[in-house]
Design a protein around this motif. Sequence first.
Motif, mmCIF file in Angstrom:
data_model
loop_
_atom_site.group_PDB
_atom_site.id
_atom_site.type_symbol
_atom_site.label_atom_id
_atom_site.label_comp_id
_atom_site.label_asym_id
_atom_site.label_seq_id
_atom_site.Cartn_x
_atom_site.Cartn_y
_atom_site.Cartn_z
ATOM 1 N N ILE A 273 36.632 30.290 54.285
ATOM 2 C CA ILE A 273 37.751 30.900 53.414
ATOM 3 C C ILE A 273 38.970 30.539 53.881
ATOM 4 C CG2 ILE A 273 35.800 32.927 53.003
ATOM 5 C CD1 ILE A 273 37.244 34.583 55.301
ATOM 6 N N SER A 274 39.814 31.143 52.810
ATOM 7 C CA SER A 274 41.449 30.789 53.153
ATOM 8 C C SER A 274 41.644 31.818 54.280
ATOM 9 C CB SER A 274 42.084 30.811 52.122
ATOM 10 O OG SER A 274 42.015 31.939 51.028
ATOM 11 N N GLU A 275 42.727 31.297 55.073
ATOM 12 C CA GLU A 275 42.889 32.332 56.142
ATOM 13 C C GLU A 275 43.893 33.398 55.749
ATOM 14 O OE1 GLU A 275 44.556 29.911 59.613
ATOM 15 O OE2 GLU A 275 46.659 29.849 58.694
ATOM 16 N N ILE A 276 44.517 33.082 54.488
ATOM 17 C CA ILE A 276 45.201 34.233 54.042
ATOM 18 C C ILE A 276 44.188 34.374 52.594
ATOM 19 C CG2 ILE A 276 47.379 35.060 52.831
ATOM 20 C CD1 ILE A 276 48.740 33.574 54.854
ATOM 21 N N ALA A 277 43.813 35.642 52.557
ATOM 22 C CA ALA A 277 43.247 36.282 51.249
ATOM 23 C C ALA A 277 44.133 37.165 50.383
ATOM 24 C CB ALA A 277 41.882 36.763 51.386
ATOM 25 N N TYR A 278 43.914 37.037 49.290
ATOM 26 C CA TYR A 278 44.674 37.909 48.098
ATOM 27 C C TYR A 278 44.002 39.453 48.047
ATOM 28 C CZ TYR A 278 47.485 39.716 44.402
ATOM 29 O OH TYR A 278 48.331 40.595 43.557
ATOM 30 N N GLY A 279 44.346 40.425 48.280
ATOM 31 C CA GLY A 279 43.837 41.711 47.740
ATOM 32 C C GLY A 279 44.348 42.293 47.085
ATOM 33 N N ASN A 280 43.817 43.212 46.011
ATOM 34 C CA ASN A 280 44.625 44.203 45.110
ATOM 35 C C ASN A 280 44.386 45.574 45.128
ATOM 36 O OD1 ASN A 280 41.808 44.324 44.078
ATOM 37 N ND2 ASN A 280 42.245 43.419 41.959
ATOM 38 N N TRP A 281 44.113 46.165 46.567
ATOM 39 C CA TRP A 281 43.911 47.780 46.713
ATOM 40 C C TRP A 281 45.593 47.989 46.367
ATOM 41 C CZ3 TRP A 281 45.697 49.930 51.786
ATOM 42 C CH2 TRP A 281 45.620 51.314 51.806
ATOM 43 N N LEU A 282 45.781 49.217 45.544
ATOM 44 C CA LEU A 282 46.671 49.830 45.306
ATOM 45 C C LEU A 282 47.793 49.047 44.420
ATOM 46 C CD1 LEU A 282 48.203 51.265 48.849
ATOM 47 C CD2 LEU A 282 47.008 52.409 46.997
ATOM 48 N N THR A 283 47.363 47.987 43.721
ATOM 49 C CA THR A 283 48.267 47.152 42.833
ATOM 50 C C THR A 283 47.700 47.063 41.523
ATOM 51 O OG1 THR A 283 47.447 45.210 44.048
ATOM 52 C CG2 THR A 283 49.556 45.903 44.771
ATOM 53 N N HIS A 284 46.548 46.122 41.517
ATOM 54 C CA HIS A 284 46.061 45.730 40.207
ATOM 55 C C HIS A 284 45.546 47.161 39.608
ATOM 56 C CE1 HIS A 284 45.672 41.454 41.309
ATOM 57 N NE2 HIS A 284 46.926 41.863 41.272
ATOM 58 N N GLY A 285 45.903 47.586 38.127
ATOM 59 C CA GLY A 285 45.314 48.602 37.531
ATOM 60 C C GLY A 285 45.997 49.834 37.718
ATOM 61 N N SER A 286 46.753 49.966 38.747
ATOM 62 C CA SER A 286 47.660 51.067 39.106
ATOM 63 C C SER A 286 49.261 50.777 39.179
ATOM 64 C CB SER A 286 47.373 51.479 40.381
ATOM 65 O OG SER A 286 46.946 50.834 41.297
ATOM 66 N N GLN A 287 49.660 50.234 40.281
ATOM 67 C CA GLN A 287 50.926 49.875 40.312
ATOM 68 C C GLN A 287 51.346 48.890 39.377
ATOM 69 O OE1 GLN A 287 51.945 48.966 44.414
ATOM 70 N NE2 GLN A 287 52.122 51.121 45.144
ATOM 71 N N VAL A 288 50.653 47.847 39.085
ATOM 72 C CA VAL A 288 50.970 46.612 38.133
ATOM 73 C C VAL A 288 49.945 46.469 37.261
ATOM 74 C CG1 VAL A 288 52.441 45.570 39.949
ATOM 75 C CG2 VAL A 288 49.992 44.857 39.906
ATOM 76 N N GLU A 289 50.230 45.836 35.910
ATOM 77 C CA GLU A 289 49.060 45.875 34.859
ATOM 78 C C GLU A 289 48.966 44.566 34.773
ATOM 79 O OE1 GLU A 289 47.378 48.236 33.781
ATOM 80 O OE2 GLU A 289 48.558 49.612 34.903
#
Length: 334
Positions: free
Chosen positions: A13-29
């Motif tokens: 896996i990439s040693e930096i992962a992208y996560g969307n807790w608290l962002t997608h669907g709530s803070q940003v659309e």
Amino acid sequence: MEFRHLGRSGLIISEIAYGNWLTHGSQVEQETATACIRAALDAGITTFDTADVYAETRAETVLGQGLKGERRAGLELLTKVYFPAGPGRNDRGLSRKHIMESIDGSLRRLQTDYIDLYQAHRYDHSTPLEETMDAFADVVRSGKALYIGVSEWTAEQIRAAHALARELHIPLVSNQPQYSALWRVIEAEVVPASEELGLGQVVWSPIAQGVLTGKYLPGARLPASTRARDDKGGAASVARWLRNDVLERVQQLKPLAAEAGLSLAQLAVAWVLQNSNVSAAIIGASRPEQVTENVKAAGVKLDAGLLKRMDEILTPVAMFDPAITAEASPQTRP
């Protein structure tokens, strides 16, 4: 981007992962979320983490839409099950019923045929562990998930689950804990157990809910449009760090970051990646520029002297107690 094995598994896996807790669907659309996802892909990130509970299932939908058209075999999709994903009594926990229904919901929302890593979001004290692991085994054997992981489990819970996973011949390969230079509760027990058993850590909040960026100043008003002022965006989790003694010490890291040629946020992400048991650090973003900046921590090697000075600055205010991990899993389902 640099890449690491997930624990002792064959999955890279990439040693930096992208996560969307608290962002997608709530803070940003969708439009902004897709821009963040594209920035992550452009930076070489291939690992994307979400959960069915994030934004009441909308985060999975937004991520699935944002990744539409990408070559599936070139991505690693991670999601989770445990927290309430609906109003019913069985729409939560790690019962067989909830796991079997949740995996199908996640696949539909993510627009994929399989999940690379399906994670137990917390330990379920209301369900026998044997039932949970047997259900996960069926999910793996059906091809709906390739690997199994846990999140915020204690060393004892991880050992028990690993023993059952071996009996069932399924790959339990990871733990997803909170970990940062301020939150070090996994180091005493969880990391040694994971190293022994072959699990890797996929850590969340490496910048301590934004505190390690240095944007919160001692004695100053909280900046507008930050998580600390957003009751729906994690303000409660930031509050523990908004003490002058913590914020003053974070400001003392600035010369060290400058010495390493990094921003404070990049230094914080690079710090967690110095731990050899960490397979990936999850970053989030509400703007694509944040992704572009934070991925610069990939591949950074911090020298021992600088790490020692960071420890000297932060140890008096950091959290180390391993017992805190047990508090993450409530005795009764939420």
